[in-house]
Scaffold this active site. Structure first.
Site, mmCIF file in Angstrom:
data_model
loop_
_atom_site.group_PDB
_atom_site.id
_atom_site.type_symbol
_atom_site.label_atom_id
_atom_site.label_comp_id
_atom_site.label_asym_id
_atom_site.label_seq_id
_atom_site.Cartn_x
_atom_site.Cartn_y
_atom_site.Cartn_z
ATOM 1 N N GLY A 110 -7.907 1.198 -3.566
ATOM 2 C CA GLY A 110 -8.389 0.484 -4.750
ATOM 3 C C GLY A 110 -8.429 -1.024 -4.548
ATOM 4 N N GLU A 113 -11.572 -1.708 -2.824
ATOM 5 C CA GLU A 113 -12.663 -1.448 -3.782
ATOM 6 C C GLU A 113 -12.847 -2.621 -4.758
ATOM 7 O OE1 GLU A 113 -10.777 2.337 -4.617
ATOM 8 O OE2 GLU A 113 -12.606 3.388 -4.040
ATOM 9 N N GLU A 133 -7.570 6.564 1.635
ATOM 10 C CA GLU A 133 -7.381 7.663 0.675
ATOM 11 C C GLU A 133 -7.361 9.032 1.337
ATOM 12 O OE1 GLU A 133 -9.323 5.040 0.171
ATOM 13 O OE2 GLU A 133 -9.256 4.402 -1.930
HETATM 14 N N1 CAA Z 1 1.111 2.809 -4.790
HETATM 15 C C1 CAA Z 1 2.403 2.789 -5.190
HETATM 16 N N2 CAA Z 1 3.373 2.180 -4.478
HETATM 17 C C2 CAA Z 1 3.028 1.578 -3.330
HETATM 18 C C3 CAA Z 1 1.711 1.569 -2.852
HETATM 19 C C4 CAA Z 1 0.716 2.205 -3.657
HETATM 20 N N3 CAA Z 1 -0.577 2.214 -3.326
HETATM 21 N N4 CAA Z 1 1.674 0.890 -1.673
HETATM 22 C C5 CAA Z 1 2.929 0.516 -1.423
HETATM 23 N N5 CAA Z 1 3.755 0.923 -2.425
HETATM 24 C C6 CAA Z 1 5.191 0.723 -2.546
HETATM 25 C C7 CAA Z 1 5.974 1.597 -1.579
HETATM 26 O O1 CAA Z 1 6.143 2.905 -2.103
HETATM 27 C C8 CAA Z 1 7.269 0.842 -1.462
HETATM 28 O O2 CAA Z 1 8.069 1.120 -2.574
HETATM 29 P P1 CAA Z 1 9.664 1.382 -2.383
HETATM 30 O O3 CAA Z 1 10.187 0.055 -1.895
HETATM 31 O O4 CAA Z 1 10.114 1.733 -3.744
HETATM 32 O O5 CAA Z 1 9.789 2.458 -1.358
HETATM 33 C C9 CAA Z 1 6.823 -0.624 -1.556
HETATM 34 O O6 CAA Z 1 5.520 -0.602 -2.149
HETATM 35 C C10 CAA Z 1 6.702 -1.310 -0.216
HETATM 36 O O7 CAA Z 1 5.851 -0.498 0.603
HETATM 37 P P2 CAA Z 1 6.271 -0.035 2.085
HETATM 38 O O8 CAA Z 1 7.739 0.089 2.205
HETATM 39 O O9 CAA Z 1 5.453 1.163 2.410
HETATM 40 O O10 CAA Z 1 5.782 -1.320 2.894
HETATM 41 P P3 CAA Z 1 5.320 -1.373 4.416
HETATM 42 O O11 CAA Z 1 5.186 -2.819 4.727
HETATM 43 O O12 CAA Z 1 6.182 -0.540 5.264
HETATM 44 O O13 CAA Z 1 3.861 -0.700 4.428
HETATM 45 C C11 CAA Z 1 1.611 -0.315 3.618
HETATM 46 C C12 CAA Z 1 2.784 -1.331 3.776
HETATM 47 C C13 CAA Z 1 1.030 0.002 4.985
HETATM 48 C C14 CAA Z 1 0.573 -1.029 2.760
HETATM 49 C C15 CAA Z 1 2.123 0.959 2.926
HETATM 50 O O14 CAA Z 1 2.867 0.603 1.773
HETATM 51 C C16 CAA Z 1 1.030 1.872 2.485
HETATM 52 O O15 CAA Z 1 0.462 2.569 3.316
HETATM 53 N N6 CAA Z 1 0.727 1.910 1.170
HETATM 54 C C17 CAA Z 1 -0.240 2.833 0.612
HETATM 55 C C18 CAA Z 1 -1.657 2.387 0.926
HETATM 56 C C19 CAA Z 1 -2.632 3.393 0.365
HETATM 57 O O16 CAA Z 1 -2.643 4.549 0.746
HETATM 58 N N7 CAA Z 1 -3.502 2.932 -0.541
HETATM 59 C C20 CAA Z 1 -4.475 3.772 -1.191
HETATM 60 C C21 CAA Z 1 -3.914 4.304 -2.482
HETATM 61 S S1 CAA Z 1 -4.946 5.555 -3.202
HETATM 62 C C22 CAA Z 1 -6.185 4.718 -3.958
HETATM 63 O O17 CAA Z 1 -6.271 3.500 -3.924
HETATM 64 C C23 CAA Z 1 -7.198 5.605 -4.630
HETATM 65 C C24 CAA Z 1 -8.372 4.924 -5.151
HETATM 66 O O18 CAA Z 1 -9.331 4.694 -4.479
HETATM 67 C C25 CAA Z 1 -8.432 4.602 -6.550
#
Ligand code: CAA
Length: 259
Positions: A110, A113, A133
């Site tokens: 997102g 996006e 995603e």
């Molecule tokens: N939603 C909710 N929480 C999230 C998040 C997300 N998209 N991205 C990160 N966080 C949270 C983590 O759960 C973590 O929380 P806790 O401390 O409570 O565990 C905190 O943020 C810090 O994240 P990380 O410990 O994972 O940090 P990192 O530096 O090790 O990694 C990252 C960073 C690579 C960005 C990793 O957090 C990650 O892969 N995040 C998800 C990215 C993702 O998949 N985004 C797409 C979401 S789906 C979407 O967006 C659908 C759509 O099109 C509408």
């Protein structure tokens, strides 16, 4: 207006919206999306504001939609969430204000996006951009499958969407997804200076040019060119056209009134 998850600042004709949920890397939950929609509307209502910046607090621009909030959604709830999410890029695209994305770190899912709906993207060297995603067992839900191919082409978009891999700032620049890469500590300085430069122009023409490019890219060339002729002729009913051309001929700086 008081916000919980975002910070809005107004500075010399420029509105700055900062998403402020650094603990979850500025993930977009429903409340944050609603606050962002309100903030865009609020900036638009303020006639002194002529350009806007969108950025994030901490090490992320936006790390995507909030996975925790989405996890247990029913298909119907997911539909409502995607509709709400879609309304944000649309609101940004339809805004009279040019939006500059100051991509200060992760712009994923997102986040990518919303970034793609902005008019200009400046990324810091540490930015990571992508549509991961597929790794969560979902497709992008805030317009990624549609805006990404329109910006970078079908082949590149499909590769990125199907692998879900993140790009570094250089790759995003190379494929035309960001306009410029700057040092991390220079990002806001650079973006604010660009926003101020744009806001020194006529607000009428800022909105006309943005609308022409955005609307024109979705319709056939003949209709789009007709629209351009219409806006061009309308420009000649404005103060700023008279002033811009007089100033050129008088060899002085124009003094636009945004009318
Ligand atoms: N939603 C909710 N929480 C999230 C998040 C997300 N998209 N991205 C990160 N966080 C949270 C983590 O759960 C973590 O929380 P806790 O401390 O409570 O565990 C905190 O943020 C810090 O994240 P990380 O410990 O994972 O940090 P990192 O530096 O090790 O990694 C990252 C960073 C690579 C960005 C990793 O957090 C990650 O892969 N995040 C998800 C990215 C993702 O998949 N985004 C797409 C979401 S789906 C979407 O967006 C659908 C759509 O099109 C509408």
């Amino acid at each position: 207006m008081a916000y919980k998850n975002i910070i809005v600042e107004k500075k010399e004709g420029v509105g700055i919206i900062k998403i402020n949920r650094p603990k979850v890397l500025n993930a977009l939950d429903k409340e944050t999306i609603r606050e962002l929609l309100n903030a865009v509307a609020d900036l638009e209502d303020d006639k002194k504001i002529k350009a806007a910046i969108l950025t994030g607090e901490g090490k992320a621009f936006i790390a995507g939609a909030d996975i925790k909030q989405m996890k247990d959604m029913t298909p119907l709830e997911a539909k409502g969430f995607a509709e709400l999410g879609h309304s944000l890029p649309v609101k940004i695209e339809e805004s009279r204000l040019p939006f500059i994305a100051a991509v200060n770190g992760y712009a994923l899912g997102g986040g990518c996006e919303v970034m793609m709906a902005c008019d200009i993207c400046i990324a810091s060297k540490n930015a990571k951009i992508g549509q991961p995603e597929i790794n969560l067992g979902i497709n992008p839900g805030f317009g990624g499958t549609q805006r990404l191919p329109r910006i970078v082409g079908l082949m590149k978009a499909k590769e990125l969407l199907l692998t879900g891999r993140n790009m570094d700032a250089q790759e995003a620049f190379d494929i035309g997804l960001v306009n410029k890469i700057v040092d991390d500590d220079k990002l806001m300085e650079e973006v604010e200076s660009l926003a101020k430069n744009i806001s020194s122009k006529s607000a009428v023409q800022i909105s006309f040019i943005k609308a022409l490019v955005n609307k024109g890219s979705h319709i056939d060339l003949t209709s789009a060119c007709s629209l351009e002729i219409l806006y061009f002729s309308t420009s000649f009913s404005t103060h700023d056209q008279k002033e811009g051309m007089s100033a050129f001929l008088d060899k002085r700086k124009p003094c636009f009134k945004d009318e």
